[in-house]
Design a protein around this motif. Structure first.
Motif, short mmCIF file in Angstrom:
data_model
loop_
_atom_site.label_atom_id
_atom_site.label_comp_id
_atom_site.label_asym_id
_atom_site.label_seq_id
_atom_site.Cartn_x
_atom_site.Cartn_y
_atom_site.Cartn_z
N HIS A 36 60.66 88.00 22.33
CA HIS A 36 59.59 88.20 23.29
C HIS A 36 58.83 86.89 23.54
O HIS A 36 58.38 86.22 22.61
CB HIS A 36 58.61 89.25 22.80
CG HIS A 36 57.45 89.42 23.71
ND1 HIS A 36 57.47 90.26 24.81
CD2 HIS A 36 56.22 88.83 23.72
CE1 HIS A 36 56.32 90.18 25.44
NE2 HIS A 36 55.53 89.33 24.81
N VAL A 50 55.03 81.18 25.17
CA VAL A 50 55.07 80.85 23.74
C VAL A 50 55.71 82.01 22.97
O VAL A 50 55.66 83.16 23.41
CB VAL A 50 53.66 80.58 23.18
CG1 VAL A 50 53.12 79.26 23.69
CG2 VAL A 50 52.70 81.71 23.52
N ILE A 51 56.34 81.66 21.85
CA ILE A 51 56.88 82.70 20.97
C ILE A 51 56.25 82.57 19.59
O ILE A 51 55.64 81.54 19.28
CB ILE A 51 58.42 82.59 20.82
CG1 ILE A 51 58.79 81.21 20.26
CG2 ILE A 51 59.12 82.88 22.12
CD1 ILE A 51 60.18 81.16 19.70
N ASN A 52 56.41 83.60 18.81
CA ASN A 52 55.97 83.58 17.43
C ASN A 52 57.16 83.20 16.57
O ASN A 52 58.03 84.01 16.30
CB ASN A 52 55.44 84.96 17.03
CG ASN A 52 55.37 85.15 15.54
OD1 ASN A 52 55.28 84.19 14.79
ND2 ASN A 52 55.40 86.41 15.11
N ARG A 54 58.10 82.54 13.20
CA ARG A 54 57.67 82.69 11.81
C ARG A 54 56.23 82.22 11.61
O ARG A 54 55.93 81.38 10.76
CB ARG A 54 58.61 81.93 10.89
CG ARG A 54 59.91 82.67 10.64
CD ARG A 54 60.84 81.86 9.79
NE ARG A 54 61.41 80.75 10.56
CZ ARG A 54 62.41 80.89 11.41
NH1 ARG A 54 62.95 82.07 11.61
NH2 ARG A 54 62.87 79.86 12.07
N GLY A 55 55.35 82.74 12.43
CA GLY A 55 53.94 82.45 12.24
C GLY A 55 53.44 81.23 12.97
O GLY A 55 52.25 80.96 13.00
N VAL A 56 54.34 80.45 13.56
CA VAL A 56 53.89 79.29 14.32
C VAL A 56 54.09 79.58 15.80
O VAL A 56 55.15 80.02 16.22
CB VAL A 56 54.69 78.02 13.92
CG1 VAL A 56 54.22 76.82 14.72
CG2 VAL A 56 54.57 77.78 12.44
N VAL A 57 53.04 79.38 16.57
CA VAL A 57 53.12 79.62 18.00
C VAL A 57 53.84 78.43 18.64
O VAL A 57 53.39 77.30 18.55
CB VAL A 57 51.71 79.79 18.61
CG1 VAL A 57 51.81 79.95 20.11
CG2 VAL A 57 51.03 80.99 17.98
N ASN B 320 50.06 80.31 6.66
CA ASN B 320 51.06 80.73 7.63
C ASN B 320 51.98 81.79 7.06
O ASN B 320 52.25 82.80 7.70
CB ASN B 320 51.92 79.53 8.05
CG ASN B 320 51.36 78.88 9.28
OD1 ASN B 320 50.58 79.51 10.01
ND2 ASN B 320 51.71 77.64 9.51
N GLU B 324 52.53 85.75 8.08
CA GLU B 324 53.83 86.39 8.30
C GLU B 324 53.90 87.72 7.55
O GLU B 324 54.33 88.74 8.08
CB GLU B 324 54.94 85.47 7.78
CG GLU B 324 55.43 84.49 8.79
CD GLU B 324 56.06 85.20 9.97
OE1 GLU B 324 57.14 85.78 9.80
OE2 GLU B 324 55.47 85.20 11.06
N LYS B 652 45.46 80.67 16.12
CA LYS B 652 46.54 79.68 16.04
C LYS B 652 46.40 78.73 17.21
O LYS B 652 45.98 79.14 18.30
CB LYS B 652 47.90 80.38 16.17
CG LYS B 652 48.12 81.44 15.15
CD LYS B 652 49.03 80.93 14.11
CE LYS B 652 49.37 82.01 13.13
NZ LYS B 652 50.18 81.46 12.06
N SER B 653 46.79 77.49 16.99
CA SER B 653 46.75 76.58 18.13
C SER B 653 48.04 76.73 18.91
O SER B 653 49.04 77.22 18.39
CB SER B 653 46.57 75.15 17.63
OG SER B 653 47.74 74.43 17.83
N ILE B 669 48.86 85.99 16.61
CA ILE B 669 50.05 86.82 16.50
C ILE B 669 49.61 88.24 16.18
O ILE B 669 48.85 88.47 15.24
CB ILE B 669 51.00 86.26 15.44
CG1 ILE B 669 51.53 84.93 15.98
CG2 ILE B 669 52.14 87.22 15.18
CD1 ILE B 669 52.24 84.10 14.97
N GLY B 673 54.17 91.37 16.17
CA GLY B 673 54.91 90.11 16.14
C GLY B 673 54.81 89.31 17.42
O GLY B 673 55.28 88.18 17.48
N VAL B 675 52.92 87.25 20.57
CA VAL B 675 51.81 86.32 20.66
C VAL B 675 50.84 86.82 21.72
O VAL B 675 51.26 87.27 22.79
CB VAL B 675 52.32 84.92 21.05
CG1 VAL B 675 51.16 83.94 21.18
CG2 VAL B 675 53.32 84.42 20.03
#
Lengths: 145, 686
Positions: A36, A50-52, A54-57, B320, B324, B652-653, B669, B673, B675
């Motif tokens: 997504h 943007v995607i997620n 593993r926790g990073v945008v 981070n 998750e 989150k940036s 997030i 899951g 954004v």
């Protein structure tokens, strides 16, 4: 650089329309299936959002649109290649990610004058391997408008 | 030796020592006769010198050495402390700080400090004759002193109780040994080795006494050897071989404590005691102070020894990963409700509780005391007040207040601006203060405290306060407000005009508090941190600048809203309320759709238009969901499709590639899951 580095360049090969492109493995963080994508308003056309990761945008660029290739529907083979360049993490949408190969350094040539498409400015060189033509990308130029 | 691996430690410790130096220097300025403080400074400087020489930073070591000379002279009461000397010492500390920063930035720590060195030398030689005469003696005295320390270190003195214990146990057939352990010269972790030796000893018997004391041993305040008295049933040889197994132990000598030895040492002890009594009578107050100081530093060090340094990067990674987990937990929970298996449910529930605790810990781990920002201000205020010829006393309250490090990183510069402003524009010169019947010395108070989910930082001064007439006149002349609107402004609004851009009231522009660019930057920075700033001021009596900041920037409360298929998050801190309006409530004013909200005209902002949300069908709903948000005193209504609800989210940036996206301040997030983007309400209202 050591002798080994000079001889071979390890690259990830991916497909866009009918051409094969290559990015040095050192710049690739991973290859993901399509997921997504959240649209980010008021950005350039080719930035899909943007995607997620593993926790990073992580921002996503559609390489077809970036190179001015007509956009196709995303299919089962469509992949997102996550690349890093100077602290930046960006994902590229490609038609498929095929291969990891070693290109002999002397097989890389400057791009021929008549490649003749919009992506010309993003190309750092080409490499002919057996019957394949790999186009090496200039990541800096792909990322910086 | 490979030094690179130590460089980080070196930089951190140097910073700490320099901070200790400047703190103590300020303290010394207040009590110029307290030699215990000089000793503290001297100790920090000395350690710093040693460290930098080891690391090969000659300039750093050299300047510290020169500074140390001056401190030594003060310590030996050859120089009287005065402001000029302190200025030079402060200057040196500043240079040292710059050098250390330079090293931290990957430089070589070199800097031309000949001017300061010259000054230091002059101070030192200001007492040249005396100095020359006394250096020899002090050196000799020092040697004597240190050798005395050594001697006594190697000698264990027992008090009556300990003697009885030893005597009784020998009578009962136990062995009483004096064990002298020598560590190798190259031993790096002396405390660790000491610990290991003690561990062995305690397994084999009871430690009666040690010299130096255990505290000192733990702090590595000894050279290579220490002595322990032990009561044990193990014999000497076995003990020796056990202790020798600890690496980096060079020598172990074990002697039986015989009654003879006992008598002898007792005699020596009494003799020394007599000697020291005569000395001590003269030094009692000093010694007491020292003791106190020593105790203080021991307790401080104790606390420090229980912490470890963790790089912020690792904490970020931990955060981070934890996020998750939070997302996965959400999924797991929904699966568990679907499956409805009792054991699964139980496990998921337990896991959720543990994760709640974990979340608290992970979040508090990122909190650091605001002290790290505050502690540079005393020196800054001192320098400023001397430059401006003002007398200013800075009081810091609540330095232990903890804030998320993301806020700490950002808050430093705004505070510098505000304090400079208070010192420069707030506090009057001593002459004016006297004329106004105030004490010559002005007070600036820096206060931090928690309240609810916010941290408040206040900068209070008892200076001139804000002259509202002058502010208004200036604001009108600069075109910041119109004459008409000026009439209806409240006092508070007028005060806050000084935060507007392009505003500077100081008659003379000084290089201390800029050209009016400072304060509006302060306001923007604080607002970008999700906080706000207000000013209270009474003319002639002073002003209070008060900053309200969220406790953490990484987790905020938001209202999730939906527009077509897209989810957006609106920070709760900007929301006043939500409401549903009818089409007929919408009025038109100057091509701007507005509503009447509790008697106020509030402009409407259609988020779907702002964000170009692709619409599948023309929605001609009769009702609209509106979120009323505020920026300062201004209100606006954000029109959305539906409200989803309130939620705590992790900020989150968007990364380095997507910079300056209009009206989006970041992302988060969600539980599924995906954004979601966070709406920057400040950008929507100009």
């Amino acid at each position: 650089m050591t002798a080994v580095d000079q001889e071979y360049l390890k690259v990830i090969v991916f497909q866009l329309a009918d051409k094969e492109y290559a990015i040095p493995v050192a710049n690739v963080q991973g290859i993901e299936k399509l997921m997504h994508i959240t649209r980010v308003p008021k950005t350039r056309e080719f930035i899909k959002g943007v995607i997620n990761l593993r926790g990073v945008v992580t921002p996503i660029i559609d390489l077809r649109e970036r190179f001015g290739i007509p956009v196709s529907n995303h299919e089962e083979t469509t992949r997102i290649i996550i690349i890093t360049l100077e602290e930046m993490e960006v994902g590229f949408i490609v038609d498929s990610a095929n291969d990891v190969i070693d290109i002999p350094a002397d097989a890389i040539e400057a791009q021929p004058e008549v490649v003749g498409s919009n992506e010309e400015e993003f190309i750092s060189g080409v490499s002919k391997l057996e019957n394949r033509l790999l186009i090496l990308l200039h990541l800096d130029k792909v990322l910086n408008p | 030796m490979e030094l690179n691996q130590y460089i980080e430690m070196f930089i951190e410790e140097s910073k700490e020592h320099l901070q200790a130096c400047s703190d103590n220097l300020l303290e010394l300025e207040k009590n110029p006769n307290d030699l215990a403080i000089v000793n503290e400074i001297f100790r920090s400087a000395h350690t710093l010198k040693g460290m930098s020489a080891t690391m090969g930073y000659e300039d750093l070591a050299d300047l510290t050495h020169k500074m140390e000379n001056v401190l030594d002279a003060i310590r030996n009461e050859k120089i009287q402390v005065n402001a000029e000397i302190l200025d030079v010492v402060f200057e040196s500390v500043d240079h040292l700080e710059e050098m250390v920063m330079n090293i931290a930035d990957g430089g070589d720590g070199k800097k031309d400090v000949s001017a300061t060195v010259e000054k230091l030398k002059r101070i030192e030689s200001g007492e040249a004759i005396q100095q020359a005469a006394t250096t020899a003696t002090t050196a000799a005295a020092e040697v004597a002193a240190s050798s005395a320390v050594l001697d006594s270190a190697l000698q264990l003195h027992y008090d009556d109780f300990e003697k009885t214990v030893i005597l009784q146990s020998t009578e009962q057939g136990f062995n009483a040994f004096e064990i002298a352990v020598t560590l190798t010269d190259s031993c790096l972790l002396k405390a660790a080795r000491v610990y290991m030796v003690f561990d062995i000893l305690e397994k084999n018997g009871d430690v009666v006494k040690s010299s130096p004391t255990v505290d000192k041993l733990e702090e590595e305040q000894f050279d290579q050897d220490f002595k322990v008295a032990l009561i044990t049933q193990t014999d000497a040889d076995e003990l020796r071989s056990k202790i020798m197994k600890v690496s980096e132990v060079e020598k172990v000598s074990i002697t039986q404590i015989s009654n003879d030895l006992f008598v002898q040492s007792a005699v020596v002890a009494t003799e020394e005691f007599v000697e020291s009594v005569t000395e001590e009578t003269a030094l009692v107050p000093k010694a007491e102070v020292k003791k106190e100081e020593a105790q203080k530093s021991t307790s401080a060090k104790h606390a420090a020894s229980k912490t470890i340094r963790v790089s912020i990067e690792r904490l970020d990674i931990l955060m981070n990963l934890f996020e998750e987990l939070v997302i996965d937990r959400g999924r797991l929970q929904s699966i568990a409700t679907e499956v409805n298996h009792s054991e699964l449910n139980e496990t998921v529930e337990r896991m959720s509780r543990t994760m709640g605790d974990l979340q608290n810990i992970v979040l508090t781990m990122r909190m650091i005391p605001i002290e790290t920002v505050f502690n540079r201000f005393p020196k800054m205020v001192r320098t400023l007040s001397r430059d401006l010829n003002k007398k200013i006393n800075l009081e810091v309250i609540g330095a232990e207040t903890e804030l998320d490090r993301t806020v700490i990183d950002e808050i430093g510069d705004p505070l510098v601006h505000l304090i400079r402003n208070s010192v420069d524009h707030g506090i009057e010169s001593p002459e004016i203060r006297r004329a106004n019947g105030k004490p010559e010395e002005g007070n600036v108070t820096l206060r931090a405290y928690h309240s609810g989910n916010y941290v408040f930082i206040e900068i209070e001064d008892d200076g001139a306060g804000i002259n509202r007439e002058r502010v208004l006149k200036k604001a009108i002349s600069k075109g910041i407000v119109t004459k008409e609107s000026a009439l209806s402004m409240s006092d508070k609004q007028i005060n806050e005009l000084i935060l507007a851009s392009g505003f500077s009231t100081a008659e003379v522009i000084s290089d201390i508090s800029g050209r009016g660019v400072g304060l509006d930057v302060v306001k923007t920075t604080i607002e970008s941190l999700g906080g706000n700033i207000s000013i209270e001021s009474t003319e002639g009596a002073g002003s209070i600048f008060s900053i309200q900041l969220p406790l953490t920037l990484s987790i905020i409360s938001v209202m999730l809203v939906e527009i077509e298929q897209e989810t957006y998050a609106i920070p709760l801190s900007s929301i006043i309320e939500t409401s549903i309006i009818k089409n007929s409530d919408i009025l038109n004013a100057h091509n701007q759709k507005v509503i009447d909200f509790r008697g106020k005209v509030v402009p409407l902002i259609f988020l779907d238009e702002i964000f170009d949300v692709p619409r599948t069908d023309n929605n001609a709903d009769e009702y609209h969901s509106v979120v009323i948000v505020r920026k300062g005193d201004k209100l606006a209504g954000l029109v959305v499709d539906t409200f989803i609800g309130q939620q705590e989210i992790v900020l989150k940036s968007l990364g380095d590639y997507l910079l300056n996206i209009f009206a989006i301040s970041g992302a988060t997030i969600l539980g599924n899951g995906k954004v979601a983007l966070i709406v920057d309400c400040n950008a929507l209202m100009k």
